[in-house]
Design a protein around this motif. Structure first.
Motif, PDB file in Angstrom:
ATOM      1  N   ILE A 100      -3.491   2.050  -3.175  1.00  0.00           N
ATOM      2  CA  ILE A 100      -3.100   3.445  -2.988  1.00  0.00           C
ATOM      3  C   ILE A 100      -3.946   4.085  -1.886  1.00  0.00           C
ATOM      4  N   ASP A 101      -3.346   5.050  -1.197  1.00  0.00           N
ATOM      5  CA  ASP A 101      -3.990   5.727  -0.078  1.00  0.00           C
ATOM      6  C   ASP A 101      -3.621   7.212  -0.160  1.00  0.00           C
ATOM      7  N   PRO A 102      -4.606   8.101  -0.316  1.00  0.00           N
ATOM      8  CA  PRO A 102      -4.284   9.538  -0.430  1.00  0.00           C
ATOM      9  C   PRO A 102      -3.773  10.158   0.859  1.00  0.00           C
ATOM     10  N   GLY A 103      -3.840   9.437   1.984  1.00  0.00           N
ATOM     11  CA  GLY A 103      -3.220   9.928   3.214  1.00  0.00           C
ATOM     12  C   GLY A 103      -3.973  11.055   3.898  1.00  0.00           C
ATOM     13  N   PRO A 149       1.318  22.561   5.970  1.00  0.00           N
ATOM     14  CA  PRO A 149       1.194  21.852   4.698  1.00  0.00           C
ATOM     15  C   PRO A 149       0.606  22.751   3.612  1.00  0.00           C
ATOM     16  N   THR A 150       1.242  22.754   2.456  1.00  0.00           N
ATOM     17  CA  THR A 150       0.789  23.588   1.340  1.00  0.00           C
ATOM     18  C   THR A 150       0.812  22.778   0.046  1.00  0.00           C
ATOM     19  N   TYR A 151      -0.126  23.087  -0.839  1.00  0.00           N
ATOM     20  CA  TYR A 151      -0.224  22.429  -2.141  1.00  0.00           C
ATOM     21  C   TYR A 151      -0.665  23.458  -3.169  1.00  0.00           C
ATOM     22  N   GLU A 152      -0.289  23.230  -4.409  1.00  0.00           N
ATOM     23  CA  GLU A 152      -0.829  24.042  -5.495  1.00  0.00           C
ATOM     24  C   GLU A 152      -2.265  23.619  -5.771  1.00  0.00           C
ATOM     25  N   ASP A 153      -2.482  22.311  -5.856  1.00  0.00           N
ATOM     26  CA  ASP A 153      -3.811  21.717  -5.972  1.00  0.00           C
ATOM     27  C   ASP A 153      -3.707  20.356  -5.301  1.00  0.00           C
ATOM     28  N   VAL A 154      -4.257  20.208  -4.102  1.00  0.00           N
ATOM     29  CA  VAL A 154      -3.990  19.007  -3.308  1.00  0.00           C
ATOM     30  C   VAL A 154      -4.420  17.741  -4.025  1.00  0.00           C
ATOM     31  N   LEU A 155      -5.548  17.780  -4.722  1.00  0.00           N
ATOM     32  CA  LEU A 155      -6.036  16.578  -5.401  1.00  0.00           C
ATOM     33  C   LEU A 155      -5.056  16.140  -6.491  1.00  0.00           C
ATOM     34  N   LEU A 156      -4.628  17.099  -7.313  1.00  0.00           N
ATOM     35  CA  LEU A 156      -3.725  16.763  -8.414  1.00  0.00           C
ATOM     36  C   LEU A 156      -2.311  16.497  -7.917  1.00  0.00           C
ATOM     37  N   ASP A 157      -1.879  17.211  -6.887  1.00  0.00           N
ATOM     38  CA  ASP A 157      -0.533  16.990  -6.352  1.00  0.00           C
ATOM     39  C   ASP A 157      -0.396  15.593  -5.759  1.00  0.00           C
ATOM     40  N   VAL A 158      -1.402  15.166  -5.003  1.00  0.00           N
ATOM     41  CA  VAL A 158      -1.361  13.823  -4.430  1.00  0.00           C
ATOM     42  C   VAL A 158      -1.455  12.771  -5.531  1.00  0.00           C
ATOM     43  N   TYR A 159      -2.307  13.014  -6.518  1.00  0.00           N
ATOM     44  CA  TYR A 159      -2.431  12.096  -7.651  1.00  0.00           C
ATOM     45  C   TYR A 159      -1.086  11.925  -8.351  1.00  0.00           C
ATOM     46  N   ASP A 160      -0.427  13.042  -8.618  1.00  0.00           N
ATOM     47  CA  ASP A 160       0.852  12.988  -9.341  1.00  0.00           C
ATOM     48  C   ASP A 160       1.914  12.244  -8.531  1.00  0.00           C
ATOM     49  N   PHE A 161       1.927  12.459  -7.215  1.00  0.00           N
ATOM     50  CA  PHE A 161       2.882  11.733  -6.378  1.00  0.00           C
ATOM     51  C   PHE A 161       2.644  10.233  -6.468  1.00  0.00           C
ATOM     52  N   LEU A 162       1.396   9.820  -6.295  1.00  0.00           N
ATOM     53  CA  LEU A 162       1.081   8.396  -6.331  1.00  0.00           C
ATOM     54  C   LEU A 162       1.373   7.802  -7.708  1.00  0.00           C
ATOM     55  N   ASP A 163       1.063   8.543  -8.750  1.00  0.00           N
ATOM     56  CA  ASP A 163       1.332   8.087 -10.110  1.00  0.00           C
ATOM     57  C   ASP A 163       2.829   7.853 -10.305  1.00  0.00           C
ATOM     58  N   GLY A 164       3.642   8.782  -9.816  1.00  0.00           N
ATOM     59  CA  GLY A 164       5.089   8.640  -9.941  1.00  0.00           C
ATOM     60  C   GLY A 164       5.621   7.457  -9.159  1.00  0.00           C
ATOM     61  N   GLN A 165       5.079   7.245  -7.958  1.00  0.00           N
ATOM     62  CA  GLN A 165       5.541   6.111  -7.155  1.00  0.00           C
ATOM     63  C   GLN A 165       5.098   4.777  -7.752  1.00  0.00           C
ATOM     64  N   CYS A 222       0.862  -1.183   0.000  1.00  0.00           N
ATOM     65  CA  CYS A 222       0.000   0.000   0.000  1.00  0.00           C
ATOM     66  C   CYS A 222       0.891   1.223   0.000  1.00  0.00           C
ATOM     67  N   VAL A 223       0.661   2.106  -0.956  1.00  0.00           N
ATOM     68  CA  VAL A 223       1.453   3.319  -1.127  1.00  0.00           C
ATOM     69  C   VAL A 223       0.617   4.508  -0.667  1.00  0.00           C
ATOM     70  N   MET A 224       1.058   5.170   0.381  1.00  0.00           N
ATOM     71  CA  MET A 224       0.327   6.322   0.904  1.00  0.00           C
ATOM     72  C   MET A 224       1.064   7.618   0.614  1.00  0.00           C
ATOM     73  N   HIS A 225       0.317   8.697   0.531  1.00  0.00           N
ATOM     74  CA  HIS A 225       0.916  10.021   0.387  1.00  0.00           C
ATOM     75  C   HIS A 225       1.010  10.702   1.742  1.00  0.00           C
ATOM     76  N   MET A 226       2.178  11.242   2.038  1.00  0.00           N
ATOM     77  CA  MET A 226       2.362  12.064   3.233  1.00  0.00           C
ATOM     78  C   MET A 226       3.312  13.204   2.876  1.00  0.00           C
ATOM     79  N   GLN A 227       2.935  14.416   3.201  1.00  0.00           N
ATOM     80  CA  GLN A 227       3.835  15.551   3.010  1.00  0.00           C
ATOM     81  C   GLN A 227       4.635  15.752   4.291  1.00  0.00           C
TER      82      GLN A 227
END
Length: 291
Positions: free
Chosen positions: A201-204, A169-185, A154-159
């Protein structure tokens, strides 16, 4: 950018629509409950409750009887502000418990760790899933090990990390930023030899996110189906449940936790990670019946 269905690339459409494969022997065509079992003195909700193998084993057996199909065993707290636990101590907390549970039941055990040595000890003791809250960014040996032994993960996102993640915690767009991280991993893990069909996958939720970030992720969680993996949602008893639900007592947040969990299931989430297994199972049975 929003596009018409007929304009979605074929590979992306396939990931969205194809049936999810079984993961670690569990069919992903129905929801699953992952029971939380922390062998820690300082976890935010149940720290110290399972401070002996016998107590933890009893709790595990109760969760299984209440319809948990996965047990998530953790030996290091990841609450905001938590401190680092040495590997040998984390192993001493988790390995005996995994061995005890596996001696009595064949339930799928997930080891909640970010460390290679802990995951290896847990895998050898009978764990069948590696759940890394850092999304395999903390220990460079962990992902290659999982690929070598063919462990579902299970791959989770954590900043940030547990000690600092809630500072700002800051994001440009949290939904897309987390998506892109998980996609890359996911790409990285596949390149190492892990089968995407064995990755969850887990958006954390709550890990390096504000309340607004959490709500944005929950409102748009169906976006993550585009990654082609089952989605795990962990909101049980978390701070946002207490804040929005106006409940300061962590062990009294089952109603709010269940409400958010069912909202996630309505968007196709496959796994709910919860403290209150019996209450969640009852809600899930009624949710399924009326659907």
């Amino acid at each position: 950018m929003i596009i018409a269905v007929q304009d979605v690339p074929g590979d992306a459409l396939d990931r969205l629509t194809r049936p999810r494969a079984d993961v670690a022997g569990l069919a992903m065509d129905r929801p699953h409950i992952m029971g939380i079992l922390n062998a820690t003195p300082d976890s935010f909700s149940d720290g110290g409750v399972h401070n002996s193998v016998s107590a933890a084993q009893s709790a595990a057996e109760q969760m299984v009887s209440q319809d948990a199909t996965i047990l998530d065993i953790g030996g290091e707290s990841t609450r905001p502000g938590a401190t680092f636990v040495p590997e040998d101590e984390e192993i001493a907390r988790t390995r005996p418990l995994i061995e005890a549970i596996k001696s009595r039941t064949d339930v799928l055990i997930s080891i909640d760790t970010r460390k290679f040595a802990v995951a290896k000890a847990a895998w050898e003791a009978g764990a069948g899933l590696i759940n890394d809250v850092t999304g395999f960014t903390f220990d460079p040996q962990l992902a290659p090990f999982c690929a070598k032994v063919g462990a579902p993960v299970c791959v989770m996102h954590m900043q940030g990390d547990p000690g600092t993640m809630q500072d700002n915690p800051t994001y440009e767009d949290v939904l897309l930023d987390v998506y892109d991280f998980l996609d890359g991993q996911l790409d990285r893990l596949e390149n190492l030899g892990l089968d995407r069909d064995q990755i969850i996958i887990d958006p954390g939720i709550g890990f390096g996110k504000t309340e607004a970030h959490n709500l944005a992720l929950l409102q748009g969680i169906s976006l993550f189906h585009g990654l082609g993996c089952p989605i795990l949602l962990g909101v049980s008893r978390k701070g946002m449940i207490g804040q929005i639900g106006k409940e300061p007592r962590k062990d009294a947040r089952a109603p709010g936790s269940i409400a958010v969990g069912l909202a996630g299931l309505s968007q196709g989430v496959q796994i709910l990670r919860v403290h209150d297994v019996a209450e969640t199972a009852q809600a899930l049975r009624l949710w399924a019946a009326v659907r």
